[in-house]
Design an enzyme around this catalytic site. Structure first.
Site, PDB file in Angstrom:
ATOM      1  CB  SER A 163     -21.204  29.923 -23.098  1.00 39.92           C
ATOM      2  OG  SER A 163     -20.305  28.734 -23.739  1.00 39.92           O
ATOM      3  CG  HIS A 171     -15.745  29.880 -23.395  1.00 36.87           C
ATOM      4  ND1 HIS A 171     -16.278  29.305 -22.113  1.00 36.87           N
ATOM      5  CD2 HIS A 171     -17.215  29.488 -24.056  1.00 36.87           C
ATOM      6  CE1 HIS A 171     -16.854  29.412 -21.775  1.00 36.87           C
ATOM      7  NE2 HIS A 171     -17.722  29.454 -22.769  1.00 36.87           N
ATOM      8  CG  HIS A 199     -16.381  22.978 -23.702  1.00 37.78           C
ATOM      9  ND1 HIS A 199     -15.908  24.726 -23.663  1.00 37.78           N
ATOM     10  CD2 HIS A 199     -17.759  22.961 -23.119  1.00 37.78           C
ATOM     11  CE1 HIS A 199     -16.304  25.550 -23.632  1.00 37.78           C
ATOM     12  NE2 HIS A 199     -17.318  25.072 -22.977  1.00 37.78           N
ATOM     13  CE1 TYR A 244     -17.425  23.367 -27.989  1.00 36.22           C
ATOM     14  CE2 TYR A 244     -18.578  22.494 -26.622  1.00 36.22           C
ATOM     15  CZ  TYR A 244     -18.311  23.295 -27.389  1.00 36.22           C
ATOM     16  OH  TYR A 244     -18.345  25.240 -26.727  1.00 36.22           O
ATOM     17  CD  GLU A 245     -13.310  24.281 -26.153  1.00 37.12           C
ATOM     18  OE1 GLU A 245     -12.497  25.871 -27.225  1.00 37.12           O
ATOM     19  OE2 GLU A 245     -13.165  24.264 -24.973  1.00 37.12           O
ATOM     20  CB  ALA A 297     -24.831  28.765 -21.714  1.00 41.92           C
ATOM     21  CG  MET A 329     -22.745  20.788 -24.854  1.00 41.49           C
ATOM     22  SD  MET A 329     -22.518  21.570 -26.918  1.00 41.49           S
ATOM     23  CE  MET A 329     -24.135  21.848 -27.856  1.00 41.49           C
ATOM     24  CB  SER A 330     -19.757  22.296 -20.199  1.00 40.86           C
ATOM     25  OG  SER A 330     -20.484  23.119 -19.374  1.00 40.86           O
ATOM     26  CG  ASN A 365     -30.723  27.294 -26.246  1.00 37.63           C
ATOM     27  OD1 ASN A 365     -29.626  27.416 -25.412  1.00 37.63           O
ATOM     28  ND2 ASN A 365     -30.658  25.851 -27.022  1.00 37.63           N
ATOM     29  CG  HIS A 412     -22.521  29.417 -30.290  1.00 36.81           C
ATOM     30  ND1 HIS A 412     -22.361  29.405 -28.880  1.00 36.81           N
ATOM     31  CD2 HIS A 412     -21.304  30.820 -29.812  1.00 36.81           C
ATOM     32  CE1 HIS A 412     -21.307  29.514 -28.455  1.00 36.81           C
ATOM     33  NE2 HIS A 412     -20.669  30.271 -28.455  1.00 36.81           N
TER      34      HIS A 412
HETATM   35  N1  HPA Z   1     -27.987  21.958 -25.782  1.00 38.71           N
HETATM   36  C1  HPA Z   1     -26.183  21.644 -25.520  1.00 38.71           C
HETATM   37  N2  HPA Z   1     -25.837  22.722 -25.169  1.00 38.71           N
HETATM   38  C2  HPA Z   1     -26.355  24.171 -25.062  1.00 38.71           C
HETATM   39  C3  HPA Z   1     -27.520  24.547 -26.078  1.00 38.71           C
HETATM   40  C4  HPA Z   1     -28.785  23.598 -25.892  1.00 38.71           C
HETATM   41  O1  HPA Z   1     -29.736  23.365 -26.741  1.00 38.71           O
HETATM   42  N3  HPA Z   1     -27.509  25.843 -25.030  1.00 38.71           N
HETATM   43  C5  HPA Z   1     -26.780  25.945 -24.516  1.00 38.71           C
HETATM   44  N4  HPA Z   1     -25.428  24.719 -24.439  1.00 38.71           N
END
Ligand code: HPA
Length: 261
Positions: A17, A48, A70, A72-73, A100, A198-199, A222, A234
């Site tokens: 991302s 993406h 992903h 989650y998609e 990320a 998440m990946s 973050n 995001h």
């Molecule tokens: N949590 C999960 N996935 C992420 C985060 C997060 O804080 N930041 C970027 N991808």
């Protein structure tokens, strides 16, 4: 696709991302939009791009995935790992995954680049579940050196020569798409996670199944939930990705030609 690209990539780079800039760095590039490849999952996530780019970094034949699918998609684990399996079948022997991630380890700061040394799979699925395709790899593949020590040593040396700081840590993969609660982050820290995302983990498992060597780099976009007062969004993830763009591109450009065994 093999005939269209007429290339035999040895190294694959998967961009996470907000980290898509490296796709523009290949020499003699040939772009293939995911939409044109049968069976290829298309990322619906903002940030993406959704294209495969074949080309060269120096003399190293390289393929870049700008955008990934992903769980989650709503994609199945098999769909999520379809691209890495295709690339391995095309001849890729080394895969670099970028992503990320949220920083759990308090020694990290926003924008830190972290080499993944190991993972904890909390996604509730494994892409190898179901009948094993013995032509791809063994039923019970070893994961004790999933993140190649050899490649991490090379990455650290290259980063040092560029004056780039690379930290190292354990990545916990969750399903998402909601960000974690502060209690979940405390739990993850207790069980040994430094990063959360998440990946990456399904693709790494599928790559190791096929004996592809793996290097993975997280960008701490973050600090994880509950560490700072602010909420996680995001946009912030994408903005931090953009801020480290130059550093990550320089690192990958210097690294790719050094990776072949
Ligand atoms: N949590 C999960 N996935 C992420 C985060 C997060 O804080 N930041 C970027 N991808």
């Amino acid at each position: 696709m093999e005939s269209r690209a007429a290339r035999s990539p040895r190294v694959a780079v998967v961009l996470g991302s907000g980290l898509g800039a490296f796709a523009e760095e290949l020499d003699d590039a040939i772009e293939v939009p995911y939409a044109e490849i049968p069976g290829w999952p298309r990322s619906t996530a903002v940030g993406h791009a959704g294209k495969l780019v074949f080309g060269r970094i120096g003399t190293t034949e390289t393929v870049v995935m700008a955008g990934r699918a992903h769980l989650y998609e709503g994609y199945t684990p098999a769909q999520v790992v379809f691209p890495i399996r295709v690339l391995a079948r095309l001849g890729v022997r080394v895969a670099i995954f970028t992503n990320a991630a949220g920083g759990i380890n308090l020694a990290y700061g926003q924008g830190a680049l972290v080499l993944i040394s190991d993972h904890i799979n909390l996604q509730g699925s494994n892409p190898l579940a179901g009948p094993n395709d013995d032509t791809l790899g063994p039923r019970f593949p070893d994961m004790s050196d999933a993140y190649s020590a050899r490649l991490r040593t090379t990455a650290r040396a290259v980063a040092e020569s560029l004056g780039t700081r690379l930290q190292e840590g354990v990545y916990a993969a969750l399903l998402g798409p909601s960000y974690e609660t502060p209690a979940e982050i405390r739990c993850l820290r207790t069980i040994g996670a430094d990063l959360v995302g998440m990946s990456t983990v399904p693709e790494v498992i599928a790559a190791r199944h096929m004996s592809v060597e793996v290097l993975a780099i997280s960008c701490v976009t973050n600090m994880a939930s509950g560490i700072l007062k602010q909420k996680i969004c995001h946009e912030e993830v994408l903005q931090t990705g953009a801020a480290v763009r130059g550093t990550l591109v320089r690192l990958l450009k210097a690294l790719v030609p050094r990776l072949e065994a």
